[in-house]
Design a protein around this motif. Structure first.
Motif, mmCIF file in Angstrom:
data_model
loop_
_atom_site.group_PDB
_atom_site.id
_atom_site.type_symbol
_atom_site.label_atom_id
_atom_site.label_comp_id
_atom_site.label_asym_id
_atom_site.label_seq_id
_atom_site.Cartn_x
_atom_site.Cartn_y
_atom_site.Cartn_z
ATOM 1 N N THR A 20 -48.679 124.276 69.833
ATOM 2 C CA THR A 20 -49.145 124.219 68.449
ATOM 3 C C THR A 20 -50.631 124.505 68.399
ATOM 4 N N HIS A 22 -53.971 124.269 66.149
ATOM 5 C CA HIS A 22 -54.576 123.619 64.993
ATOM 6 C C HIS A 22 -55.901 124.299 64.666
ATOM 7 N N GLY A 23 -56.088 124.662 63.437
ATOM 8 C CA GLY A 23 -57.369 125.207 63.001
ATOM 9 C C GLY A 23 -57.754 126.504 63.660
ATOM 10 N N ARG A 39 -62.401 116.633 64.256
ATOM 11 C CA ARG A 39 -61.349 115.828 64.887
ATOM 12 C C ARG A 39 -61.701 114.355 64.842
ATOM 13 N N ALA A 47 -52.530 113.991 60.889
ATOM 14 C CA ALA A 47 -53.003 115.320 61.274
ATOM 15 C C ALA A 47 -52.215 116.394 60.532
ATOM 16 N N GLY A 50 -49.736 122.081 62.430
ATOM 17 C CA GLY A 50 -50.339 123.256 63.028
ATOM 18 C C GLY A 50 -49.385 124.434 63.020
#
Length: 272
Positions: A20, A22-23, A39, A47, A50
């Motif tokens: 995954t 994220h961002g 974070r 969260a 993702g």
């Protein structure tokens, strides 16, 4: 040699790798200060979901002692991710990777530090590759000479942050190549634009193979693959498209990339 070549060193059995993102960050990447602060601020919160990436899809092959195997494919095809899985640095989601001996991923085992001098990094990298201090001292001159970074000035005494990317890559390869390996995994380390260094590297890879090792080489230079490797694996969108003699696989890949539709990025590597 015929019997040695029948000895498997790496077996990939139906390997799938998903992760995954994220961002927009790649797994294992350091990110930056802004991302790290974000974070910290998100701790205790839910969260955000993702982007799920299916990087390697059911890849199977067997590598044998004494082989040099090139990995080719478009950007994002899963080549580097597969190398990390062979090295034991990336978990697989399904299937298995079996290795004989200790795989060494160039640039990870030789984890060099930019603020240290090249000289200190030769010691650090040699220790990380499993050499003793005595072995590093004995091989120090050979490592520096092989890298060629000291030919114009005393670069070995300067911090690595002052090196060009090519100089850093040459030093990493030189450290890794100073000892024999059961399985050596090289990710783009030979793409330095230095023809003399590439020739030296290819000769050293031949020596490593003769010492009963197996070498995997990822490169975007098709000529480097055909000159260095006798076999190639072609990955595309995470799947193994072809496995065979390097010249035949490279020719098929070049024919594929020459097609207009091959230049359009595929989205099939993104799941859910």
């Amino acid at each position: 040699m015929a019997e040695e070549r029948k000895t498997p060193t790496v077996v990939a059995d139906g390997v799938h790798i998903t992760y995954t993102v994220h961002g927009g960050a790649h797994p294992g990447g350091r990110g930056n200060a802004t991302a790290a602060l974000g974070r910290m601020l998100r701790r205790g919160r839910t969260a955000p979901a993702g982007r799920r990436v299916h990087a390697v899809r059911g890849v199977s092959f067997v590598a044998y002692r004494g082989e040099a195997i090139g990995l080719i494919g478009s950007n994002g095809s899963g080549k580097s991710t597969l190398l990390k899985a062979i090295a034991g640095l990336q978990p697989v989601s399904a299937g298995q990777v079996y290795t004989q001996g200790r795989p060494s991923l160039l640039g990870v085992n030789a984890a060099l530090m930019n603020d240290l001098t090249g000289e200190r990094n030769v010691l650090l990298g040699g220790l990380a590759m499993g050499m003793s201090r005595t072995e590093v001292r004995e091989r120090y001159d050979g490592i520096v000479d092989f890298s060629g970074i000291n030919e114009k000035d005393d670069a070995i005494s300067r911090p690595m942050r002052t090196y060009s990317s090519g100089m850093g890559a040459r030093l990493r390869f030189s450290i890794a190549a100073a000892k024999s390996h059961d399985v050596l995994l090289i990710d783009e380390a030979l793409s330095t634009g230095d023809a003399r260094f590439r020739r030296r590297s290819q000769r050293r890879i031949d020596e490593l193979r003769a010492e009963a090792g197996t070498v995997f080489l990822v490169s975007h230079s098709n000529s480097t693959i055909t000159e260095t490797c006798e076999r190639a694996l072609w990955l595309e969108a995470g799947t193994l498209r072809m496995d065979g003699p390097a010249k035949e696989v490279v020719a098929a890949y070049e024919e594929f990339t020459a097609k207009p539709e091959a230049r359009t990025p595929s989205k099939q590597d993104i799941a859910g």
